[in-house]
Design a protein around this motif. Structure first.
Motif, mmCIF file in Angstrom:
data_model
loop_
_atom_site.group_PDB
_atom_site.id
_atom_site.type_symbol
_atom_site.label_atom_id
_atom_site.label_comp_id
_atom_site.label_asym_id
_atom_site.label_seq_id
_atom_site.Cartn_x
_atom_site.Cartn_y
_atom_site.Cartn_z
ATOM 1 N N CYS A 110 -8.793 4.569 3.534
ATOM 2 C CA CYS A 110 -7.713 5.151 2.460
ATOM 3 C C CYS A 110 -7.174 6.474 3.020
ATOM 4 O O CYS A 110 -6.839 7.115 2.111
ATOM 5 C CB CYS A 110 -8.540 5.147 1.316
ATOM 6 N N MET A 149 -15.737 9.701 1.492
ATOM 7 C CA MET A 149 -15.632 9.211 0.184
ATOM 8 C C MET A 149 -16.770 8.385 -0.478
ATOM 9 O O MET A 149 -16.941 7.205 -0.519
ATOM 10 C CB MET A 149 -14.401 8.632 -0.138
ATOM 11 N N HIS A 184 -8.438 2.077 -2.695
ATOM 12 C CA HIS A 184 -10.018 2.247 -2.387
ATOM 13 C C HIS A 184 -10.834 0.936 -2.807
ATOM 14 O O HIS A 184 -10.378 0.141 -3.304
ATOM 15 C CB HIS A 184 -10.431 3.463 -3.187
ATOM 16 N N CYS A 239 -16.778 4.042 -0.169
ATOM 17 C CA CYS A 239 -15.475 3.491 -0.221
ATOM 18 C C CYS A 239 -15.466 2.656 0.930
ATOM 19 O O CYS A 239 -15.664 2.897 2.211
ATOM 20 C CB CYS A 239 -14.342 4.408 0.009
ATOM 21 N N HIS A 270 -11.480 9.268 4.509
ATOM 22 C CA HIS A 270 -12.225 7.950 3.958
ATOM 23 C C HIS A 270 -13.650 7.968 3.878
ATOM 24 O O HIS A 270 -14.409 7.898 3.174
ATOM 25 C CB HIS A 270 -11.401 6.827 4.612
ATOM 26 N N GLN A 285 -12.781 0.887 1.736
ATOM 27 C CA GLN A 285 -11.158 0.387 2.129
ATOM 28 C C GLN A 285 -10.707 1.756 2.799
ATOM 29 O O GLN A 285 -10.741 2.668 2.089
ATOM 30 C CB GLN A 285 -10.576 0.102 0.883
HETATM 31 CU CU LIG Z 1 -11.229 5.523 -0.407
#
Ligand SMILES: [Cu+2]
Length: 340
Positions: free
Chosen positions: A183, A190, A144, A179, A187, A181
């Motif tokens: 993921c 997040m 992340h 976040c 995602h 990245q």
């Molecule tokens: Cu993430």
């Protein structure tokens, strides 16, 4: 006016510097783009086929001009590199001694925050204004990235590895946490909020056990670690002079001699590995008999255990596993009904 608009969100000590670097890099890119495009257009018109220009003496090279350009570009390129590498190395390096350590665990798909005094928050982080804070980050599953645009803070959160970043919040308010990245499926959900409060409001928040957040106050990380230490019977081997396993008092940051002939410094990463995969590093004089805790402890519990082991650097271990073990497992599972 424009400056206020462009820099409105610079809410950490390093943010103005990173804004400056960003605008200088943008200006340099615009300058060279315009220069190269202009020369292309000028030369295309000047040397077009229909032009009656003298083509009798083509220039093969111009040493002076070439060295001037190479020298100029080297100075600009290396100058920008060193100028921007300095703050980069600073925020990822050692924080000031008074920095507050806060632990961040990324997991699909939420942020779990642990304050050393035991306050836990989900998808929220409360910070006091003006105090340096060091985030120590690790992932429970995939990679992340902890990203607070207003702070200009982005740090990869990697499974099996502690990463760190520090800064000083310089503005009161609520700032988005993302976040950064990709993921997995959720995602984009997040996300969270970082709330920066006046020191006295923060003290009140802390005293109330973080009651404005969804986490709540529990025992400190050291106490939680001690409870786990007893629950898993660690003390039956690691207690003072059992001879089965090394004593853990004063272990933290000490030099450990390993059976494979190498040495290691017992930092956070070493202790984490020694708990989860104990057979990887076996200290000289001991057998690889410790059970593997890889599938039994989550990253939050490992952080608690490390906090407890760190606390043993000034005190000594209990002689017997008599201390009552309070079971905290399950507290890390408090999520807000999110898919995980
Ligand atoms: Cu993430």
């Amino acid at each position: 006016m424009l400056k206020n608009h462009l820099f409105a969100n610079a809410a950490s000590s390093f943010a103005p510097k990173f804004d400056e670097i960003f605008f200088v890099l943008t200006a340099l890119s615009v300058f060279f783009t315009v220069l190269v495009l202009s020369l292309i257009v000028i030369f295309a018109i000047r040397y077009r086929a229909a032009s009656t220009i003298d083509r009798g003496k083509p220039i093969t090279h111009n040493t002076k001009l070439e060295f001037t350009i190479i020298g100029f570009l080297s100075v600009v390129g290396l100058g920008v590199f060193f100028w921007s590498a300095k703050p980069y190395a600073t925020i990822y390096g050692a924080p000031p001694a008074n920095a507050q350590k806060i632990y961040v665990i990324g997991k699909q798909w939420m942020w779990e925050i642990q304050h050393p005094d035991g306050i836990r928050e989900n998808d929220a982080l409360h910070l006091p204004l003006g105090r340096p804070v060091q985030l120590i980050l690790i992932s429970q599953d995939v990679v992340h990235s902890f990203f607070v645009p207003a702070f200009k803070v982005k740090r990869d959160v990697v499974p099996g590895m502690y990463t760190s970043v520090w800064f000083v919040p310089t503005k009161i308010g609520k700032f988005r946490l993302f976040c950064a990245q990709y993921c997995g499926a959720f995602h984009s959900q997040m996300t969270g909020w970082v709330t920066v409060m006046k020191p006295k409001d923060f003290a009140a928040w802390e005293a109330a056990g973080g009651s404005f957040s969804e986490g709540g106050h529990e025992t400190s990380m050291v106490q939680a670690g001690k409870a786990l230490f007893n629950k898993y019977g660690c003390v039956s081997c690691h207690g003072v002079s059992t001879g089965m396993a090394p004593s853990l008092s004063n272990l933290y940051m000490s030099k450990v001699h390993l059976t494979n002939g190498s040495t290691a410094i017992a930092d956070d990463a070493y202790i984490r590995e020694a708990i989860l995969n104990p057979t990887v590093h076996v200290p000289v004089g001991y057998q690889p008999i410790m059970p593997v805790f890889k599938d039994q402890l989550n990253e939050g519990q490992v952080l608690d255990l490390i906090a407890y082991i760190k606390s043993l650097s000034s005190t000594s271990l209990p002689q017997s596993p008599a201390n009552s073990a309070s079971n905290r497992s399950g507290t890390d599972e408090k999520v807000k009904g999110k898919t995980r």
